[in-house]
Enzyme design. Structure first.
Site, PDB file in Angstrom:
ATOM      1  N   GLY A  20       2.466  -5.797   2.420  1.00 25.36           N
ATOM      2  CA  GLY A  20       3.187  -7.044   2.152  1.00 25.36           C
ATOM      3  C   GLY A  20       2.499  -8.217   2.839  1.00 25.36           C
ATOM      4  N   LYS A  21       1.178  -8.101   3.003  1.00 23.06           N
ATOM      5  CA  LYS A  21       0.403  -9.171   3.658  1.00 23.06           C
ATOM      6  C   LYS A  21       0.553 -10.491   2.904  1.00 23.06           C
ATOM      7  CE  LYS A  21      -3.308  -6.661   3.132  1.00 23.06           C
ATOM      8  NZ  LYS A  21      -2.723  -5.365   2.767  1.00 23.06           N
ATOM      9  N   ALA A  44      -8.441  -5.600  -3.421  1.00 22.31           N
ATOM     10  CA  ALA A  44      -7.144  -6.052  -2.906  1.00 22.31           C
ATOM     11  C   ALA A  44      -6.215  -6.408  -4.067  1.00 22.31           C
ATOM     12  CB  ALA A  44      -7.343  -7.280  -2.017  1.00 22.31           C
ATOM     13  N   GLY A  45      -4.928  -6.140  -3.878  1.00 19.82           N
ATOM     14  CA  GLY A  45      -3.915  -6.598  -4.822  1.00 19.82           C
ATOM     15  C   GLY A  45      -2.802  -7.208  -3.993  1.00 19.82           C
ATOM     16  N   HIS A  46      -2.738  -8.524  -3.960  1.00 17.15           N
ATOM     17  CA  HIS A  46      -1.819  -9.237  -3.056  1.00 17.15           C
ATOM     18  C   HIS A  46      -0.741  -9.926  -3.882  1.00 17.15           C
ATOM     19  CE1 HIS A  46      -4.951  -9.422   0.447  1.00 17.15           C
ATOM     20  NE2 HIS A  46      -4.616  -8.205   0.090  1.00 17.15           N
ATOM     21  N   THR A 244     -12.167   2.007   3.176  1.00 16.01           N
ATOM     22  CA  THR A 244     -12.904   1.044   2.364  1.00 16.01           C
ATOM     23  C   THR A 244     -14.187   0.699   3.131  1.00 16.01           C
ATOM     24  OG1 THR A 244     -12.695  -0.948   1.013  1.00 16.01           O
ATOM     25  CG2 THR A 244     -11.754  -1.065   3.243  1.00 16.01           C
ATOM     26  N   THR A 305      -3.242  -3.269  -7.886  1.00 15.48           N
ATOM     27  CA  THR A 305      -4.545  -3.410  -8.545  1.00 15.48           C
ATOM     28  C   THR A 305      -4.737  -2.337  -9.602  1.00 15.48           C
ATOM     29  OG1 THR A 305      -5.530  -4.450  -6.618  1.00 15.48           O
ATOM     30  CG2 THR A 305      -7.054  -3.377  -8.128  1.00 15.48           C
ATOM     31  N   GLY A 307      -2.253   0.305 -10.365  1.00 14.05           N
ATOM     32  CA  GLY A 307      -1.020   0.876 -10.904  1.00 14.05           C
ATOM     33  C   GLY A 307      -0.776   2.320 -10.473  1.00 14.05           C
ATOM     34  N   SER A 418      10.883  -8.924   6.963  1.00 13.76           N
ATOM     35  CA  SER A 418      10.965  -9.277   5.552  1.00 13.76           C
ATOM     36  C   SER A 418      11.996  -8.390   4.865  1.00 13.76           C
ATOM     37  CB  SER A 418       9.584  -9.111   4.917  1.00 13.76           C
ATOM     38  OG  SER A 418       9.663  -9.331   3.533  1.00 13.76           O
TER      39      SER A 418
HETATM   40  P1  GDP Z   1      -0.347  -6.559   0.154  1.00 14.35           P
HETATM   41  O1  GDP Z   1      -1.520  -5.920  -0.523  1.00 14.35           O
HETATM   42  O2  GDP Z   1      -0.257  -6.181   1.589  1.00 14.35           O
HETATM   43  O3  GDP Z   1      -0.295  -8.041  -0.040  1.00 14.35           O
HETATM   44  O4  GDP Z   1       0.938  -5.927  -0.542  1.00 14.35           O
HETATM   45  P2  GDP Z   1       1.179  -5.640  -2.127  1.00 14.35           P
HETATM   46  O5  GDP Z   1       1.387  -6.922  -2.815  1.00 14.35           O
HETATM   47  O6  GDP Z   1       0.116  -4.743  -2.649  1.00 14.35           O
HETATM   48  O7  GDP Z   1       2.479  -4.734  -2.072  1.00 14.35           O
HETATM   49  C1  GDP Z   1       3.660  -5.173  -1.467  1.00 14.35           C
HETATM   50  C2  GDP Z   1       4.776  -5.118  -2.511  1.00 14.35           C
HETATM   51  O8  GDP Z   1       6.026  -5.207  -1.863  1.00 14.35           O
HETATM   52  C3  GDP Z   1       4.756  -6.279  -3.487  1.00 14.35           C
HETATM   53  O9  GDP Z   1       5.268  -5.847  -4.709  1.00 14.35           O
HETATM   54  C4  GDP Z   1       5.682  -7.289  -2.838  1.00 14.35           C
HETATM   55  O10 GDP Z   1       6.256  -8.195  -3.770  1.00 14.35           O
HETATM   56  C5  GDP Z   1       6.726  -6.397  -2.256  1.00 14.35           C
HETATM   57  N1  GDP Z   1       7.355  -6.864  -1.013  1.00 14.35           N
HETATM   58  C6  GDP Z   1       6.813  -7.558   0.024  1.00 14.35           C
HETATM   59  N2  GDP Z   1       7.706  -7.695   1.030  1.00 14.35           N
HETATM   60  C7  GDP Z   1       8.841  -7.076   0.629  1.00 14.35           C
HETATM   61  C8  GDP Z   1      10.109  -6.837   1.248  1.00 14.35           C
HETATM   62  O11 GDP Z   1      10.372  -7.211   2.377  1.00 14.35           O
HETATM   63  N3  GDP Z   1      11.023  -6.123   0.523  1.00 14.35           N
HETATM   64  C9  GDP Z   1      10.757  -5.666  -0.726  1.00 14.35           C
HETATM   65  N4  GDP Z   1      11.694  -4.985  -1.359  1.00 14.35           N
HETATM   66  N5  GDP Z   1       9.580  -5.869  -1.348  1.00 14.35           N
HETATM   67  C10 GDP Z   1       8.623  -6.553  -0.670  1.00 14.35           C
HETATM   68  P1  IMO Z   2      -4.622  -4.486  -0.296  1.00 17.45           P
HETATM   69  O1  IMO Z   2      -5.400  -5.669   0.222  1.00 17.45           O
HETATM   70  C1  IMO Z   2      -4.326  -0.143  -0.611  1.00 17.45           C
HETATM   71  C2  IMO Z   2      -8.111   2.061  -0.917  1.00 17.45           C
HETATM   72  C3  IMO Z   2      -8.425   2.755  -2.227  1.00 17.45           C
HETATM   73  C4  IMO Z   2      -9.244   3.936  -1.698  1.00 17.45           C
HETATM   74  C5  IMO Z   2     -10.035   3.307  -0.555  1.00 17.45           C
HETATM   75  C6  IMO Z   2     -11.446   2.873  -0.928  1.00 17.45           C
HETATM   76  O2  IMO Z   2      -3.880  -4.754  -1.555  1.00 17.45           O
HETATM   77  O3  IMO Z   2      -3.787  -3.903   0.786  1.00 17.45           O
HETATM   78  P2  IMO Z   2     -12.390   0.824  -2.343  1.00 17.45           P
HETATM   79  O4  IMO Z   2     -12.174   0.441  -3.774  1.00 17.45           O
HETATM   80  O5  IMO Z   2     -11.986  -0.221  -1.367  1.00 17.45           O
HETATM   81  O6  IMO Z   2     -13.758   1.333  -2.066  1.00 17.45           O
HETATM   82  O7  IMO Z   2     -11.406   2.095  -2.117  1.00 17.45           O
HETATM   83  O8  IMO Z   2      -9.298   2.166  -0.148  1.00 17.45           O
HETATM   84  N1  IMO Z   2      -7.810   0.605  -1.052  1.00 17.45           N
HETATM   85  C7  IMO Z   2      -6.593   0.080  -0.913  1.00 17.45           C
HETATM   86  N2  IMO Z   2      -5.387   0.676  -0.733  1.00 17.45           N
HETATM   87  N3  IMO Z   2      -4.420  -1.497  -0.659  1.00 17.45           N
HETATM   88  C8  IMO Z   2      -5.615  -2.109  -0.818  1.00 17.45           C
HETATM   89  O9  IMO Z   2      -5.763  -3.439  -0.726  1.00 17.45           O
HETATM   90  C9  IMO Z   2      -6.755  -1.316  -1.014  1.00 17.45           C
HETATM   91  N4  IMO Z   2      -8.074  -1.587  -1.209  1.00 17.45           N
HETATM   92  C10 IMO Z   2      -8.692  -0.402  -1.224  1.00 17.45           C
HETATM   93  O10 IMO Z   2      -7.262   3.169  -2.881  1.00 17.45           O
HETATM   94  O11 IMO Z   2      -8.381   4.900  -1.135  1.00 17.45           O
HETATM   95 MG    MG Z   3      -1.942  -4.633  -2.146  1.00 20.43          MG
END
Ligand code: GDP
Ligand code: IMO
Ligand code: MG
Length: 430
Positions: A20-21, A44-46, A244, A305, A307, A418
């Site tokens: 949840g960064k 990354a998938g943010h 990674t 990123t 699914g 959060s």
């Molecule tokens: P990131 O890669 O660390 O930025 O996190 P992701 O976006 O990959 O995954 C976090 C998921 O949790 C996203 O779908 C956010 O919308 C959701 N999320 C973040 N904070 C919260 C929270 O406090 N509660 C809930 N239910 N969902 C959250």
């Molecule tokens: P965010 O920023 C969760 C994982 C991949 C794999 C390993 C290496 O959204 O938190 P790569 O493609 O980086 O060489 O894959 O790292 N991985 C992640 N897992 N969140 C991510 O990014 C990731 N980025 C890479 O699933 O296990």
């Molecule tokens: Mg992510």
């Protein structure tokens, strides 16, 4: 209470990514002037949710939704031009203007089509479960001193030379080691014909970012550095080889931006109130079977990123202590507390038992990590909806007891909690 937005601070993933960064960056960004990505790439998938609108960023910093903030792709990021342009177009289509507020480091290395082909071919042989975004091969070429940087595109003769050097090895690899029938995407003319027009669209955004960032700091601007992935995926400190290919811990913020370590003040670690990982590699606190499926469903734990379903487990204190230590974290942001609302018991791992010995040290080898059995501490669940809560005072006592334990155990105060994906679903302690 921490006073954010007074200097240059870093936000990092504390676990195996997806903590949840982006939600926290989006919440905090209002107090900063500049937001910087410093490592990783489109792996990354943010996810940011504002007023019900969901945005998923792969390269562009998650602060971009605030008008007037400058967003920077630092030198440590590996950039797939196609992905970057797709993200820019997505934002423009939603009415977000990038003019004058997106800077891309001229020194950043690129992810070329052959890096993606190589990533996929290598992952078929040695299953790390990468995102297939070419990240590992792009960083390998950087370290092997045969990478292609954005500044190489400024000089077509230099670009051709760099590509010739990089491609000679790749072609040999595909011919003799990987499947020769694979499309290795190694045709130099085709690469230049595809990539040059993409570069021309990025050219107006290029900047010598270490200078621009240090000028910003010198003029009193507040800078927030946005990490990708998490401590468990760090190339040096993570569960190698299931990691990674970059430093996801605080050192990466320095080398990937050109902002010196003495300029950085707070290091904010983002942790989920439980834990997930995606791709290969052990997760000592994993919940197996139906219980895991339930947590995955409650948390919506599918990769932003790729699914892919994320492996889910309880909060791992041993892993978190290691993350706090190696990054020198000064504050914790604990997310997704609402996902645990319905549980009778909330568990937390306080120690590993490895070969019969108790330890709080995160092991150096995969062999040991695979043997680690969690020692649990159980907390009564709060059985109250914290989802969407915006006021710390409303927190149920049972949740407070759990939070008190977490911050004492980690010896690092919780600065934010959060309770939902929206920017407003964020509590700060009194
Ligand atoms: P990131 O890669 O660390 O930025 O996190 P992701 O976006 O990959 O995954 C976090 C998921 O949790 C996203 O779908 C956010 O919308 C959701 N999320 C973040 N904070 C919260 C929270 O406090 N509660 C809930 N239910 N969902 C959250
Ligand atoms: P965010 O920023 C969760 C994982 C991949 C794999 C390993 C290496 O959204 O938190 P790569 O493609 O980086 O060489 O894959 O790292 N991985 C992640 N897992 N969140 C991510 O990014 C990731 N980025 C890479 O699933 O296990
Ligand atoms: Mg992510």
């Amino acid at each position: 209470m921490i006073k954010i937005g007074t200097g240059c601070d870093v936000v990092l993933g504390g676990q195996w990514g997806d903590e949840g960064k982006a939600k926290m960056i989006d919440f905090l960004a209002g107090s900063y002037d500049v937001i910087v990505r410093f490592q990783g790439g489109a792996n990354a998938g943010h996810t940011v949710v504002v007023d019900g609108n969901k945005y998923v960023f792969h390269l562009i910093p998650s602060g971009i939704l605030y008008p007037g903030k400058t967003c920077v792709l630092g030198n440590g990021v590996v950039i797939d031009l196609k992905e970057l342009l797709a993200e820019m177009r997505m934002l423009e289509a939603k009415g977000v203007s990038l003019d004058g507020r997106l800077l891309v480091s001229r020194s950043a290395f690129t992810v070329m089509p052959f890096h993606i082909a190589l990533d996929k071919a290598r992952d078929r042989k040695k299953k790390i479960g990468t995102t297939g975004r070419g990240i590992g091969p792009a960083y390998i070429d950087k370290i092997a001193r045969m990478g292609v940087r954005l500044c190489d595109f400024e000089d077509p003769a230099q670009l051709r030379l760099r590509l010739e050097e990089a491609l000679a090895e790749k072609q040999a690899l595909f011919r003799h080691y990987f499947d020769p029938s694979d499309d290795c995407r190694c045709d130099i003319d085709a690469i230049i014909a595809e990539q040059m027009p993409l570069f021309e669209q990025i050219r107006p955004y290029l900047a010598h970012t270490p200078y621009r960032l240090n000028e910003a700091i010198a003029s009193g601007k507040k800078v927030l550095l946005e990490g990708a992935q998490g401590a468990g995926l760090d190339i040096d400190f993570g569960s190698y080889p299931y990691v990674t290919s970059s430093n996801t811990t605080s050192g990466g913020a320095v080398t990937g931006s050109g902002i010196g370590a003495t300029r950085i003040r707070d290091v904010i670690g983002v942790f989920k109130a439980y834990i997930t990982r995606v791709g290969g590699g052990p997760l000592p606190t994993t919940l197996a079977g139906e219980a895991e499926e339930e947590l995955r469903r409650r948390g919506g734990e599918y990769g932003a990123t790729t699914g892919r379903p994320r492996t889910c487990g309880w909060f791992d204190g041993v892993q978190a202590l290691h993350a706090v230590m190696v990054s020198g974290m000064t504050r914790v942001a604990l997310t997704k507390i609402d996902v645990l609302d319905a549980y009778d018991t909330v568990r937390l791992c306080t120690e590993y038992r490895i070969d019969g010995k108790l330890t709080r040290e995160f092991p150096a080898t995969l062999r040991e990590l695979e043997k680690a059995e969690p020692v649990w501490r159980d907390f009564p669940g709060w059985k109250t909806a914290t989802a969407g809560m915006t006021d710390w005072k409303q927190l149920p006592d049972a949740a407070r007891r759990y939070l008190d334990f977490v911050q004492e155990y980690l010896d690092c105060p919780i600065g934010w909690l959060s309770t939902g994906p929206e920017r407003l679903h964020t509590l700060t302690p009194p």
